[in-house]
Write a protein that holds these residues in place. Structure first.
Motif, PDB file in Angstrom:
ATOM      1  N   PRO A 153       0.821  -1.215   0.000  1.00 56.50           N
ATOM      2  CA  PRO A 153       0.000   0.000   0.000  1.00 56.50           C
ATOM      3  C   PRO A 153       0.851   1.260   0.000  1.00 56.50           C
ATOM      4  N   ASN A 154       0.599   2.121  -0.954  1.00 55.94           N
ATOM      5  CA  ASN A 154       1.286   3.402  -1.115  1.00 55.94           C
ATOM      6  C   ASN A 154       2.700   3.285  -1.682  1.00 55.94           C
ATOM      7  N   ILE A 155       3.122   2.090  -2.051  1.00 60.01           N
ATOM      8  CA  ILE A 155       4.454   1.889  -2.611  1.00 60.01           C
ATOM      9  C   ILE A 155       4.320   1.201  -3.964  1.00 60.01           C
ATOM     10  N   THR A 156       4.842   1.851  -5.018  1.00 60.77           N
ATOM     11  CA  THR A 156       4.672   1.382  -6.391  1.00 60.77           C
ATOM     12  C   THR A 156       6.025   1.127  -7.042  1.00 60.77           C
ATOM     13  N   TYR A 157       6.114   0.028  -7.771  1.00 60.00           N
ATOM     14  CA  TYR A 157       7.307  -0.260  -8.564  1.00 60.00           C
ATOM     15  C   TYR A 157       7.240   0.530  -9.867  1.00 60.00           C
ATOM     16  N   ILE A 158       8.321   1.251 -10.206  1.00 58.17           N
ATOM     17  CA  ILE A 158       8.340   2.033 -11.443  1.00 58.17           C
ATOM     18  C   ILE A 158       9.614   1.751 -12.253  1.00 58.17           C
ATOM     19  N   GLY A 159      10.206   0.591 -12.028  1.00 55.89           N
ATOM     20  CA  GLY A 159      11.460   0.262 -12.695  1.00 55.89           C
ATOM     21  C   GLY A 159      11.295  -0.154 -14.141  1.00 55.89           C
ATOM     22  N   VAL A 160      12.417  -0.536 -14.754  1.00 50.86           N
ATOM     23  CA  VAL A 160      12.458  -0.853 -16.182  1.00 50.86           C
ATOM     24  C   VAL A 160      13.260  -2.132 -16.406  1.00 50.86           C
ATOM     25  N   ASP A 161      12.774  -2.988 -17.305  1.00 51.22           N
ATOM     26  CA  ASP A 161      13.526  -4.155 -17.763  1.00 51.22           C
ATOM     27  C   ASP A 161      14.351  -3.779 -18.985  1.00 51.22           C
ATOM     28  N   ASP A 162      15.594  -4.194 -18.989  1.00 49.35           N
ATOM     29  CA  ASP A 162      16.492  -3.914 -20.110  1.00 49.35           C
ATOM     30  C   ASP A 162      16.892  -5.230 -20.768  1.00 49.35           C
ATOM     31  N   HIS A 163      16.359  -5.479 -21.969  1.00 49.31           N
ATOM     32  CA  HIS A 163      16.711  -6.682 -22.722  1.00 49.31           C
ATOM     33  C   HIS A 163      17.733  -6.381 -23.821  1.00 49.31           C
ATOM     34  N   ALA A 164      18.056  -5.120 -23.996  1.00 51.35           N
ATOM     35  CA  ALA A 164      19.019  -4.744 -25.036  1.00 51.35           C
ATOM     36  C   ALA A 164      20.452  -4.919 -24.554  1.00 51.35           C
ATOM     37  N   ILE A 165      20.658  -4.892 -23.246  1.00 46.49           N
ATOM     38  CA  ILE A 165      22.007  -4.994 -22.690  1.00 46.49           C
ATOM     39  C   ILE A 165      22.573  -6.389 -22.951  1.00 46.49           C
ATOM     40  N   GLU A 166      23.836  -6.456 -23.338  1.00 48.61           N
ATOM     41  CA  GLU A 166      24.505  -7.736 -23.566  1.00 48.61           C
ATOM     42  C   GLU A 166      25.387  -8.128 -22.387  1.00 48.61           C
ATOM     43  N   LYS A 167      26.086  -7.139 -21.810  1.00 52.18           N
ATOM     44  CA  LYS A 167      26.957  -7.420 -20.680  1.00 52.18           C
ATOM     45  C   LYS A 167      26.729  -6.381 -19.582  1.00 52.18           C
ATOM     46  N   PHE A 168      26.447  -6.852 -18.394  1.00 54.34           N
ATOM     47  CA  PHE A 168      26.303  -5.977 -17.239  1.00 54.34           C
ATOM     48  C   PHE A 168      27.697  -5.519 -16.817  1.00 54.34           C
ATOM     49  N   GLU A 169      27.837  -4.235 -16.565  1.00 59.59           N
ATOM     50  CA  GLU A 169      29.135  -3.626 -16.268  1.00 59.59           C
ATOM     51  C   GLU A 169      30.165  -3.933 -17.361  1.00 59.59           C
TER      52      GLU A 169
END
Length: 392
Positions: free
Chosen positions: A10-26
């Motif tokens: 309640p009162n807390i919403t997820y607003i994140g994003v999925d990234d499928h274009a990335i090939e390598k993290f860091e």
């Protein structure tokens, strides 16, 4: 990129994003299932945003934020972590909402100019210390400093009214939210040991701070929100950060030029299974993802390192692997060595020297040397090694 909005509590919403274009993290860890950049919106009497996102997903994040705000304007931006995959939209946020206050640790405040120059002179900031509370009106955030988990400025925020912790990078995983199924332990293990693994003592300190809290929801900056079996996930983090083995068994890493060393490794693995070792994991370092191999090495109490000699030294995949293990804090393991060298075996000496630089490494004698092809005459030495491993 995809963005999803859903209620976390309640009162807390997820607003994140999925990234499928990335090939390598860091730019180093392959992420075949992408990655999520998690961000949250808290709407009470006052409104707070928890972290932003990577600049490659900025358009989607801003759309999610705007939709979730539904015409309102935020009062605060909580900055848990300054790494660019979570902070790249801070300057954009300040431009759109100049009246909002940036809330961060004192260390983050000192580091902020390294990433945003110049910071607007009229930008409002608030530094918080351990235990400080921000009252949003009906919802409060209690700040917990978590230095070196895995950057020095990191802080977490606990919401007692929702029994919820915003945990920064802790408890995070690789993989986009829409691609993850039941593989949390595997992707979280790979994420932990490659991203956070060096900082076990600091993770232990943070776990002690979290222990008295009633936590029923964990909101990390990567990967799924955890709402069940909290003790299971905290327990895994405790095991990992204590450098204890998670699974009884043997990890075997092979770096073979022409396949002979790998054949010896696989023979040893089968022999161990015959002797009753139920968990034997063989990683062919010439093919297997390095970050996954690192995670598997930490998983087991015993390891065998098998490699070919090369240029009077060590075949490159094994050299890189051992260097990476050392950098991530590999320790407190029983290890054995198998080397291969046709005319001047050198791999064993290099591997032993590298392993001796790591804390708490116990060697299972003796180094097994193979010369060229794996032959019938090599089997007795590997049989003896298998017996030595199981006896210990």
């Amino acid at each position: 990129m995809t963005g999803n909005i859903f209620e976390v509590a309640p009162n807390i919403t997820y607003i994140g994003v999925d990234d499928h274009a990335i090939e390598k993290f860091e730019n180093q860890y392959i992420v075949p299932n992408g990655v999520s950049y998690n961000s949250y919106l808290i709407k009470a009497d006052k409104i707070a945003v928890v972290d932003t996102t990577d600049d490659q997903t900025g358009t989607e994040w801003l759309a999610n934020l705007n939709k979730a705000l539904d015409g309102k304007r935020p009062d605060y931006l909580i900055i848990e972590h300054l790494e660019p995959d979570h902070s790249s939209l801070i300057s954009t946020f300040v431009e759109i909402y100049p009246e909002a206050t940036l809330v961060m640790s004192a260390t983050a405040a000192r580091m902020l100019p390294q990433y945003f120059d110049p910071i607007p002179k009229d930008c409002k900031t608030m530094t918080v210390k351990e235990g400080d509370v921000l009252d949003l009106g009906g919802i409060t955030l209690q700040f917990i400093l978590a230095p070196m988990v895995h950057w020095p400025e990191v802080m977490m925020a606990y919401c007692p009214e929702r029994k919820l912790i915003f945990s920064a990078d802790a408890f995070g995983t690789f993989g986009a939210l829409d691609a993850l199924a039941n593989d949390w332990p595997d992707e979280a293990r790979r994420y932990y040991f490659n991203i956070v693994g060096k900082y076990g003592p600091q993770v232990q300190n943070t776990l002690k701070k979290l222990a008295p809290l009633d936590i029923q929801t964990i909101c990390p900056l990567h990967g799924p929100i955890i709402t069940e079996d909290i003790s299971k996930y905290v327990g895994l983090y405790d095991t990992w950060s204590s450098y204890k083995a998670e699974t009884d068994g043997v990890f075997i890493a092979s770096a073979s030029i022409h396949g002979n060393t790998l054949e010896a490794a696989e023979y040893l693995a089968e022999k161990l299974r015959q002797l009753g070792v139920s968990n034997v994991f063989v990683a062919d370092l010439t093919k297997y993802d390095m970050s996954a191999a690192v995670a598997e090495a930490f998983r087991y109490p015993k390891a065998v390192f098998c490699a070919s000699s090369y240029d009077a030294g060590l075949f490159t995949p094994m050299y890189t692997f051992l260097h990476t293990l050392a950098a991530k804090g590999y320790c407190n393991r029983e290890v054995a060595i198998i080397e291969n060298g046709s005319w001047a075996p050198s791999a064993g000496k290099v591997m032993r020297t590298m392993l001796e630089s790591m804390k708490g490494i116990t060697f299972i004698p003796d180094t097994v040397t193979i010369r060229g092809a794996f032959k019938e005459s090599d089997r007795p030495a590997l049989d003896a090694l298998a017996n030595a491993i199981t006896e210990k």
